[in-house]
Design an enzyme around this catalytic site. Structure first.
Site, short mmCIF file in Angstrom:
data_model
loop_
_atom_site.label_atom_id
_atom_site.label_comp_id
_atom_site.label_asym_id
_atom_site.label_seq_id
_atom_site.Cartn_x
_atom_site.Cartn_y
_atom_site.Cartn_z
N TYR A 217 0.85 -1.18 0.00
CA TYR A 217 0.00 0.00 0.00
C TYR A 217 0.89 1.23 0.00
O TYR A 217 1.89 1.28 0.72
CB TYR A 217 -0.89 0.00 1.25
CG TYR A 217 -1.72 1.26 1.36
CD1 TYR A 217 -2.99 1.32 0.81
CD2 TYR A 217 -1.22 2.40 1.99
CE1 TYR A 217 -3.74 2.49 0.88
CE2 TYR A 217 -1.95 3.57 2.06
CZ TYR A 217 -3.22 3.61 1.50
OH TYR A 217 -3.95 4.76 1.57
N GLU B 285 -3.34 7.56 -4.15
CA GLU B 285 -3.20 6.25 -3.52
C GLU B 285 -3.00 5.13 -4.55
O GLU B 285 -3.69 5.08 -5.56
CB GLU B 285 -4.47 5.95 -2.71
CG GLU B 285 -4.47 4.61 -2.01
CD GLU B 285 -5.82 4.29 -1.38
OE1 GLU B 285 -5.97 4.50 -0.16
OE2 GLU B 285 -6.73 3.85 -2.10
#
Ligand code: GDP
Ligand code: MN
Length: 374
Positions: free
Chosen positions: A101, A189
């Protein structure tokens, strides 16, 4: 404004971040062609703005072209968490062993940019920070000083990836920061950032939220709007993307503007408008209505046509064709008056479509239907 996945991935790719090969398609036939181009196996991803598509059935794998066709057939027109799927990404299915992530957000509490990273990608970051906050790496960046090399190295050393990957993750952090700054992001993101067995890092998903004014400046519109305008142009439709939820179809610029004003005066905002021009055929009306039904942000279509050269029965036929194709799942309110009005009315009456001859009543009905549905 949140960019749709493929817009985000395109930006990342232009910034030099590795992404899978992909195409964006709008029907199963195109999906098959795209799969041939990107190469099997592929992953089919619904281009919707809602989060957690994977869990909601919006991300599917296909090994063969038959499978691509079948899965695409099921995806198109389906709804993912209430959002209709009008577009699907066909991406090379990247084989990977780990999911990381990585994101950069505006941290309002400390007025800094915050880099978040984790070896535990694939899951929601909110969930991760709740359940395993110790697995979430945070490095803040002073906006006045900018991203420093030691901060990039810190992210990479805390992630503790196999040694060959350190320069790669550092490069991606730098490039992501550039995108984040250049597009005035509130969030940039990558989740997941895939780690492959042969030692590559590839962004499989992108979620970019960019400042609304910056979005306009760069020509992004909600949910791929600029693309939608180009697509409409190819179909010979005069279409303009806006940000509300009522899609407007009219004939003539004057009527279009009047209808938009009316919607505004009733406290709602148009999602877009489409001007049919003069003498629209049933085919053109069908294309127009279908086009709006497929726009993710259009919750209801208000069609307002004054038939002159245009014939009401042609218009009604086009409407009914599109309406039936969507099996009545989309809302449309019609104001139709003028040439061959009776014939038009008869065609529409066979369906459960709100029909009016006067414009204010149609607009009020449109607003009323939306108010009761949300
Ligand atoms: P989201 O659920 O909307 O965040 O959609 P994602 O694009 O993140 O996809 C959900 C999950 O599908 C990811 O966490 C991956 O596990 C998987 N996935 C997505 N794209 C690919 C791909 O190209 N290859 C493989 N193998 N898995 C993928
Ligand atoms: Mn994701």
């Amino acid at each position: 404004m949140r960019l749709i996945e493929y817009e985000g991935l395109s930006l990342l790719s232009e910034a030099g971040i590795p992404t899978p090969r992909f195409r964006v398609v709008s029907d199963p036939d195109e999906a098959v062609k795209a799969a041939v181009e990107v190469g099997l196996p592929v992953v089919l991803k619904a281009q919707v703005l809602v989060g957690g598509r994977g869990k909601a059935g919006g991300v599917k794998f296909a090994e063969s072209l038959d499978e691509v066709e079948r899965i695409a057939g099921a995806l198109f027109g389906s709804e993912i968490r209430g959002e209709r799927v009008g577009r699907v990404m066909v991406a090379e299915a990247v084989k990977h062993s780990e999911e990381l992530y990585l994101s950069i957000i505006v941290d309002r509490a400390s007025n800094t940019h915050l880099i978040l990273a984790s070896r535990m990608g694939g899951v929601d970051v909110e969930e991760l920070s709740k359940r395993m906050p110790e697995k979430l790496i945070k490095v803040s960046v002073d906006p006045l000083i900018g991203l420093r090399d030691w901060q990039v190295r810190r992210v990479s050393s805390l992630l503790d990836l196999p040694s060959g990957l350190a320069p790669k993750i550092q490069d991606i952090v730098r490039r992501l920061y550039e995108v984040y700054r250049a597009f005035y992001c509130d969030l940039a993101e990558i989740n997941p950032l895939a780690q492959t067995e042969d030692g590559r890092l590839i962004a499989l998903d992108a979620k970019l939220i960019i400042d609304d004014n910056a979005a306009r400046m760069f020509g992004f519109r909600f949910g791929g709007g600029l693309d939608a305008e180009r697509e409409a142009e190819k179909l010979g439709l005069n279409y303009v993307e806006l940000e509300g939820d009522i899609g407007i179809i009219c004939n003539g610029a004057g009527l279009t503007m009047a209808t938009m004003d009316l919607i505004h005066s009733l406290g709602r905002r148009p999602a877009c408008f489409l001007d049919l021009g003069g003498g629209a055929s049933a085919e053109k009306v069908y294309e127009a209505v279908k086009f709006l039904f497929n726009r993710p942000h259009v919750k209801l279509v208000l069609l307002n046509v004054l038939a002159g050269i245009t014939r009401s029965d042609e218009v009604a036929e086009g409407i009914v064709r599109a309406y039936d194709e969507f099996r009545g799942s989309k809302k449309i309110v019609v104001r139709l008056t003028g040439t061959r009005e009776e014939e038009g009315r008869r065609i529409l009456e066979s369906r459960n479509i709100g029909y009016f001859t006067r414009m204010p009543e149609a607009a009020e009905e449109a607003v009323r239907q939306l108010a009761t549905s949300s």
